[in-house]
Design a protein around this motif. Structure first.
Motif, PDB file in Angstrom:
ATOM      1  N   ARG A 161       4.151   4.853 -11.089  1.00 14.11           N
ATOM      2  CA  ARG A 161       3.892   4.295  -9.758  1.00 14.11           C
ATOM      3  C   ARG A 161       5.220   3.968  -9.089  1.00 14.11           C
ATOM      4  O   ARG A 161       6.046   3.255  -9.651  1.00 14.11           O
ATOM      5  N   ALA A 162       5.382   4.491  -7.895  1.00 15.95           N
ATOM      6  CA  ALA A 162       6.555   4.205  -7.053  1.00 15.95           C
ATOM      7  C   ALA A 162       7.870   4.467  -7.781  1.00 15.95           C
ATOM      8  O   ALA A 162       8.848   3.782  -7.557  1.00 15.95           O
ATOM      9  N   LYS A 163       7.893   5.419  -8.671  1.00 16.57           N
ATOM     10  CA  LYS A 163       9.068   5.827  -9.448  1.00 16.57           C
ATOM     11  C   LYS A 163       9.680   4.671 -10.232  1.00 16.57           C
ATOM     12  O   LYS A 163      10.842   4.719 -10.605  1.00 16.57           O
ATOM     13  N   GLU A 164       8.887   3.632 -10.520  1.00 17.13           N
ATOM     14  CA  GLU A 164       9.403   2.472 -11.241  1.00 17.13           C
ATOM     15  C   GLU A 164       8.559   2.129 -12.460  1.00 17.13           C
ATOM     16  O   GLU A 164       9.083   1.948 -13.542  1.00 17.13           O
ATOM     17  N   LYS A 165       7.265   1.991 -12.253  1.00 16.07           N
ATOM     18  CA  LYS A 165       6.384   1.531 -13.322  1.00 16.07           C
ATOM     19  C   LYS A 165       5.765   2.728 -14.028  1.00 16.07           C
ATOM     20  O   LYS A 165       5.002   3.481 -13.444  1.00 16.07           O
ATOM     21  N   ARG A 166       6.094   2.873 -15.304  1.00 14.30           N
ATOM     22  CA  ARG A 166       5.583   3.980 -16.104  1.00 14.30           C
ATOM     23  C   ARG A 166       4.594   3.438 -17.119  1.00 14.30           C
ATOM     24  O   ARG A 166       4.881   2.479 -17.815  1.00 14.30           O
ATOM     25  N   LYS A 167       3.417   4.072 -17.182  1.00  9.60           N
ATOM     26  CA  LYS A 167       2.398   3.632 -18.128  1.00  9.60           C
ATOM     27  C   LYS A 167       1.832   4.856 -18.842  1.00  9.60           C
ATOM     28  O   LYS A 167       1.342   5.780 -18.203  1.00  9.60           O
ATOM     29  N   ASN A 168       1.921   4.846 -20.164  1.00  7.93           N
ATOM     30  CA  ASN A 168       1.317   5.922 -20.942  1.00  7.93           C
ATOM     31  C   ASN A 168      -0.194   5.743 -20.900  1.00  7.93           C
ATOM     32  O   ASN A 168      -0.710   4.697 -21.270  1.00  7.93           O
TER      33      ASN A 168
ATOM     34  N   PHE B 133       0.826  -1.209   0.000  1.00  2.69           N
ATOM     35  CA  PHE B 133       0.000   0.000   0.000  1.00  2.69           C
ATOM     36  C   PHE B 133       0.859   1.257   0.000  1.00  2.69           C
ATOM     37  O   PHE B 133       0.551   2.225  -0.681  1.00  2.69           O
ATOM     38  N   ASN B 134       1.924   1.264   0.780  1.00  3.45           N
ATOM     39  CA  ASN B 134       2.813   2.428   0.793  1.00  3.45           C
ATOM     40  C   ASN B 134       3.459   2.654  -0.568  1.00  3.45           C
ATOM     41  O   ASN B 134       3.559   3.776  -1.034  1.00  3.45           O
ATOM     42  N   LYS B 135       3.889   1.577  -1.191  1.00  2.39           N
ATOM     43  CA  LYS B 135       4.578   1.701  -2.473  1.00  2.39           C
ATOM     44  C   LYS B 135       3.614   2.056  -3.600  1.00  2.39           C
ATOM     45  O   LYS B 135       3.909   2.922  -4.420  1.00  2.39           O
ATOM     46  N   SER B 136       2.449   1.408  -3.637  1.00  5.42           N
ATOM     47  CA  SER B 136       1.521   1.649  -4.740  1.00  5.42           C
ATOM     48  C   SER B 136       0.800   2.980  -4.627  1.00  5.42           C
ATOM     49  O   SER B 136       0.237   3.464  -5.597  1.00  5.42           O
ATOM     50  N   SER B 137       0.810   3.578  -3.454  1.00  2.00           N
ATOM     51  CA  SER B 137       0.114   4.850  -3.299  1.00  2.00           C
ATOM     52  C   SER B 137       0.964   6.028  -3.754  1.00  2.00           C
ATOM     53  O   SER B 137       0.471   7.145  -3.822  1.00  2.00           O
ATOM     54  N   LYS B 138       2.212   5.808  -4.067  1.00  2.09           N
ATOM     55  CA  LYS B 138       3.088   6.884  -4.528  1.00  2.09           C
ATOM     56  C   LYS B 138       2.986   6.994  -6.048  1.00  2.09           C
ATOM     57  O   LYS B 138       3.679   6.307  -6.783  1.00  2.09           O
ATOM     58  N   ILE B 139       2.091   7.878  -6.493  1.00  2.85           N
ATOM     59  CA  ILE B 139       1.817   8.040  -7.923  1.00  2.85           C
ATOM     60  C   ILE B 139       2.243   9.427  -8.361  1.00  2.85           C
ATOM     61  O   ILE B 139       2.067  10.400  -7.635  1.00  2.85           O
ATOM     62  N   GLU B 140       2.817   9.505  -9.557  1.00  7.81           N
ATOM     63  CA  GLU B 140       3.152  10.775 -10.183  1.00  7.81           C
ATOM     64  C   GLU B 140       2.569  10.769 -11.587  1.00  7.81           C
ATOM     65  O   GLU B 140       2.407   9.709 -12.190  1.00  7.81           O
ATOM     66  N   TYR B 141       2.254  11.959 -12.086  1.00  7.25           N
ATOM     67  CA  TYR B 141       1.829  12.100 -13.479  1.00  7.25           C
ATOM     68  C   TYR B 141       2.887  12.908 -14.210  1.00  7.25           C
ATOM     69  O   TYR B 141       3.412  13.884 -13.681  1.00  7.25           O
ATOM     70  N   GLU B 142       3.193  12.475 -15.414  1.00  8.80           N
ATOM     71  CA  GLU B 142       4.182  13.156 -16.236  1.00  8.80           C
ATOM     72  C   GLU B 142       3.504  13.610 -17.521  1.00  8.80           C
ATOM     73  O   GLU B 142       2.856  12.815 -18.191  1.00  8.80           O
ATOM     74  N   TYR B 143       3.645  14.893 -17.830  1.00  9.33           N
ATOM     75  CA  TYR B 143       3.128  15.425 -19.089  1.00  9.33           C
ATOM     76  C   TYR B 143       4.328  15.752 -19.962  1.00  9.33           C
ATOM     77  O   TYR B 143       5.245  16.439 -19.520  1.00  9.33           O
ATOM     78  N   ILE B 144       4.296  15.270 -21.185  1.00 10.46           N
ATOM     79  CA  ILE B 144       5.344  15.595 -22.139  1.00 10.46           C
ATOM     80  C   ILE B 144       4.681  16.220 -23.360  1.00 10.46           C
ATOM     81  O   ILE B 144       3.805  15.605 -23.984  1.00 10.46           O
ATOM     82  N   TYR B 145       5.088  17.450 -23.656  1.00 14.90           N
ATOM     83  CA  TYR B 145       4.594  18.127 -24.855  1.00 14.90           C
ATOM     84  C   TYR B 145       5.743  18.176 -25.846  1.00 14.90           C
ATOM     85  O   TYR B 145       6.792  18.753 -25.568  1.00 14.90           O
ATOM     86  N   CYS B 146       5.559  17.534 -26.972  1.00 14.25           N
ATOM     87  CA  CYS B 146       6.587  17.519 -28.004  1.00 14.25           C
ATOM     88  C   CYS B 146       5.899  17.736 -29.347  1.00 14.25           C
ATOM     89  O   CYS B 146       5.068  16.916 -29.766  1.00 14.25           O
TER      90      CYS B 146
END
Length: 173
Positions: free
Chosen positions: A89-96, A66-79
């Motif tokens: 998720r947890a600075k490891e799993k990135r999903k577009n 729960f501690n690890k999965s609750s650490k979520i970030e969103y990344e916006y890339i404009y190119c």
């Protein structure tokens, strides 16, 4: 020709329900561990600890998850002509999770702007942090054949790049 590029990483607030669940599970783990150790010393046997160990390990694993999965970030890339939004998720799993072509954006404005009032009935997809210091913008676009409002927190550099492509469709706050 020089390409336009901007990247923003946003850390949303953790929901109250997740914080409560993690706190309750952690307190339960601590109480069970203390009880097991106290009982083992009281009876003078390691048998009690060996019986409680699987439960303590399971509760510890659940708390860690729960501690690890609750650490979520969103990344916006404009190119150039696309905005990509990814969940990390947890600075490891990135999903577009979303890709928006700039030509499909109907309006890009602060979420509380008067121009956005006519779109308030649309469903909103929230990729913002909800922190008061960052202005939240709404992007009206079509996602999977449905018109939606996408809430995000663009940087000044991203807004500058979008203003070149969007023109009057972009309203600054």
């Amino acid at each position: 020709m020089e390409s336009l590029y901007a990247e923003v990483v946003v850390k949303p607030k953790q929901s109250l329900s997740k914080r409560v669940i993690v706190t309750i599970v952690t307190i339960f783990l601590v109480l069970v561990t203390i009880s097991a150790v106290r009982l083992a010393f009281w009876q003078g046997s390691l048998f009690v600890i060996s019986c409680c160990a699987p439960m303590v390990i399971a509760i510890g694993a659940i708390t860690w998850y729960f501690n690890k999965s609750s650490k979520i970030e969103y990344e916006y890339i404009y190119c150039d002509d696309t905005i990509d939004i990814a969940r990390i998720r947890a600075k490891e799993k990135r999903k577009n999770i979303l890709r928006v072509e700039v030509e499909n954006i109907e309006l890009f404005a602060p979420a509380d702007a008067k121009e956005m009032e006519q779109y308030n009935s649309l469903s909103a997809v929230d990729y913002a942090s909800a922190k008061k210091e960052n202005p939240i913008y709404a992007m009206v676009t079509v996602v999977k054949g449905k018109k939606v409002r996408v809430l995000l927190e663009p940087s000044k550099k991203m807004l500058d790049g979008l203003s070149i492509k969007l023109g009057r469709k972009l309203i600054r706050g």
